[in-house]
Design an enzyme around this catalytic site. Structure first.
Site, mmCIF file in Angstrom:
data_model
loop_
_atom_site.group_PDB
_atom_site.id
_atom_site.type_symbol
_atom_site.label_atom_id
_atom_site.label_comp_id
_atom_site.label_asym_id
_atom_site.label_seq_id
_atom_site.Cartn_x
_atom_site.Cartn_y
_atom_site.Cartn_z
ATOM 1 C CB CYS A 343 11.940 45.326 32.980
ATOM 2 S SG CYS A 343 12.270 46.670 34.399
ATOM 3 N NE ARG A 438 15.058 54.728 33.793
ATOM 4 C CZ ARG A 438 14.641 55.180 34.816
ATOM 5 N NH1 ARG A 438 14.326 56.366 35.038
ATOM 6 N NH2 ARG A 438 14.601 54.411 35.745
HETATM 7 P P1 XMP Z 1 9.546 47.397 39.905
HETATM 8 O O1 XMP Z 1 9.462 45.805 40.095
HETATM 9 O O2 XMP Z 1 9.627 47.941 41.307
HETATM 10 O O3 XMP Z 1 10.717 48.022 39.218
HETATM 11 O O4 XMP Z 1 8.233 47.780 39.441
HETATM 12 C C1 XMP Z 1 10.801 49.465 39.196
HETATM 13 C C2 XMP Z 1 12.253 49.479 38.299
HETATM 14 O O5 XMP Z 1 12.104 49.064 37.118
HETATM 15 C C3 XMP Z 1 13.148 49.711 36.305
HETATM 16 N N1 XMP Z 1 12.521 50.090 35.124
HETATM 17 C C4 XMP Z 1 12.748 49.719 33.939
HETATM 18 N N2 XMP Z 1 13.286 48.535 33.339
HETATM 19 N N3 XMP Z 1 12.551 48.634 31.220
HETATM 20 C C5 XMP Z 1 13.390 48.342 32.302
HETATM 21 O O6 XMP Z 1 13.922 47.335 31.803
HETATM 22 C C6 XMP Z 1 11.612 49.734 31.688
HETATM 23 O O7 XMP Z 1 10.924 50.370 30.928
HETATM 24 C C7 XMP Z 1 11.815 50.186 33.046
HETATM 25 N N4 XMP Z 1 11.288 51.305 33.483
HETATM 26 C C8 XMP Z 1 11.641 51.374 34.953
HETATM 27 C C9 XMP Z 1 13.741 50.795 37.055
HETATM 28 O O8 XMP Z 1 15.131 50.641 37.537
HETATM 29 C C10 XMP Z 1 12.607 50.991 38.327
HETATM 30 O O9 XMP Z 1 13.214 51.402 39.451
#
Ligand code: XMP
Length: 519
Positions: A343, A438
């Site tokens: 993120c 999203r």
């Molecule tokens: P982890 O830390 O497990 O996080 O890799 C997965 C979660 O991150 C969110 N997610 C995003 N958040 N930009 C964001 O700010 C993105 O591009 C993105 N893609 C996923 C999502 O909640 C996921 O479950």
């Protein structure tokens, strides 16, 4: 009155309300705190990890795989459910593809195969071999039926061979009277136990066919499936199954808009109805900003159409956000804005709250509204999960599962090491593939918007089974230290204290040359 030992402990190691209020004005995440031990009679391996996320939606372990296009498709969802958790199929694919992915999970071995692959007597064995090759079947025994579905026999695997390719199925089948069958109505309430007894009573028979009064085929039991399920019944963390003994599965939906930018209520309604028809146990309205009109309205549309369906919605990081989504009809709220390993929301938008504070603030509203919280993102180790579960009912993991063979995506080799792609759903490439909604953008405008996620690689990891075994072991250890026999006791007993940077260094292996990683 003299100060007791407990008074001293309570002064330094504080329960959530006292602790987070004392940190007023400062946002904390997992590594900022540690949990204090308590007197315990709990043996880690005896702890229970079951969690209820909504009426009708319970998991046997509190771990969910994220609805991301490099994390959860049917293979991951099957592995998660078999381990007692849940996978949420992402929506960066057509609705039709997503429905097929849900069907794959729901049709995964559940003892009785309701619609087994059949052959007809006129087919050549060569054609059957061609079908096996084309469809990549891992089995080669097939019931033989006529045009009306009446059972004529069983084509055994030992005749499905190239040397018999020119023969007709009719010449090679085991005839009907030698095939073992059971009538549908004789199966009773516990069909698996009935089939298990049948296989014990009939050594050497590995298939049992189900027929109706007119001898039409209605299903097939295989001994290996029945054995797997019988073993499962003795496992500590049983697979997460629905009332029909099928693995549970979730699917993500977005707040879809039409060409005029209005919420496309009909399309959302049709999409969710189709998912429910395929057996989806829960839908997740997944967006980066859940405390928004579009998300709330989407939840309302789904709730009106499906009063009983468990709904996950998010993401939020505030008590008001939780209250809003709960009042729109959501049962479980995703908490997390910017903690994910891929993120960049906090960097790009300057918005988001470190995860532990976000969870605490959100938990104040979730308790009031009777909804559950899912700690979404930022989990890098089992200790983070223990801390997250002190304030939530389950965690959602992306990065920690993205290197598993069950995650979608190709392997690539760089400098002798194997990697898998892992990308944020807000990364430019993922938004182009469909996830722009999203992040509140339209797909064709992705060139003009700022991505909120990166495209990355994860070193390949062992299977989901192995990764989850490690995580579960860690969660159970944490619960043992706190004397918590189950997750609600973990929430009640948690006491926190801040950790200094030196304390953080002390927590990891230090002053040694590590020869073997501890995980
Ligand atoms: P982890 O830390 O497990 O996080 O890799 C997965 C979660 O991150 C969110 N997610 C995003 N958040 N930009 C964001 O700010 C993105 O591009 C993105 N893609 C996923 C999502 O909640 C996921 O479950």
């Amino acid at each position: 009155m003299a100060e007791t030992s407990s008074d001293i402990d309570n002064e330094f190691y504080q329960a959530a309300d006292a602790f987070f209020h004392a940190q007023h004005g400062l946002a904390l995440t997992y590594d900022d705190v540690t949990l204090a031990t308590l007197y315990s009679e709990v043996i880690p391996r005896d702890t229970q990890l079951d969690t209820t996320l909504a009426p009708g939606l319970s998991l046997n372990i509190p771990i969910i795989s994220s609805d991301m296009d490099t994390v959860t498709e049917s293979r991951m969802a099957i592995a998660m459910a078999l381990n007692g958790g849940l996978g949420i199929i992402h929506y960066n694919m057509t609705e039709k593809e997503q429905l097929s992915e849900v069907s794959r999970v729901k049709n995964n071995v559940h003892g009785l195969i309701h619609d087994p692959v059949k052959v007809t007597p006129e087919q050549l064995i060569g054609e059957v071999l061609g079908m096996i090759e084309k469809k990549k079947y891992s089995f080669s025994t097939f019931p033989v039926v006529d045009a009306n579905g009446h059972l004529l026999g069983l084509l055994p695997s030992n005749v499905v061979k190239q040397r018999y390719a020119k023969r007709k199925v009719a010449e090679a089948l085991t005839p009907r009277k030698q095939v073992q069958t059971i009538r549908q109505k004789e199966m009773g309430a516990d069909a698996i136990a009935r089939a298990d007894k049948f296989f014990t009573d009939h050594p050497g028979i590995h298939k049992l066919l189900v027929v109706d009064e007119e001898d039409r085929l209605h299903g097939l039991f295989t001994m290996s499936d029945v054995e797997k399920i019988t073993q499962e019944r003795n496992a500590q963390f049983k697979p997460a199954r629905d009332s029909h003994f099928r693995l549970i599965c979730g699917a993500a939906v977005s707040a879809t808009r039409n060409a005029f930018g209005e919420l496309d209520r009909n399309r959302i309604r049709d999409h969710v109805s189709a998912l429910v028809e395929r057996g989806a146990d829960v839908v997740a309205v997944s967006t980066a900003h859940g405390f928004s009109k579009g998300v709330g309205e989407t939840v309302r549309v789904v709730r009106e159409a499906h009063p009983e369906l468990p709904i996950i919605a998010g993401n939020v990081t505030s008590a008001a956000g939780v209250e809003y989504l709960a009042s729109c009809g959501a049962n479980a709220i995703k908490v997390g804005q910017g903690p994910g390993s891929i993120c960049t929301t906090r960097i790009v938008a300057g918005v988001g709250i470190p995860q532990l504070t976000a969870l605490y603030v959100s938990s104040k509203a979730s308790r009031k509204k009777g909804v559950t919280l899912l700690a979404d993102g930022g989990i890098t180790k089992s200790g983070d999960i223990v801390k997250a579960l002190t304030l939530s009912q389950a965690v959602i993991c992306g990065g920690i599962l993205a290197g598993c063979p069950e995650a979608p995506g190709h392997l690539m080799e760089i400098g002798g090491k194997m990697y898998k792609q892992y990308r944020g759903m807000g990364s430019l490439s993922a938004m182009k593939a469909g996830s722009a909604a999203r992040y509140g953008h339209t797909s064709n405008a992705t060139q003009k918007v700022a991505p909120e996620g990166v495209e990355a690689l994860k070193e390949v990891s062992p299977s989901v089974d192995q990764v989850l075994t490690q995580l579960i072991g860690g969660i159970q250890s944490g619960m043992g230290y706190l004397g918590a026999a189950n997750l609600s006791q973990l929430r009640e007993r948690a006491r926190y204290i801040r950790v200094s940077p030196a304390g953080m260094r002390e927590a990891a292996p230090h002053d040694v040359v590590e020869m073997k990683a501890g995980n």
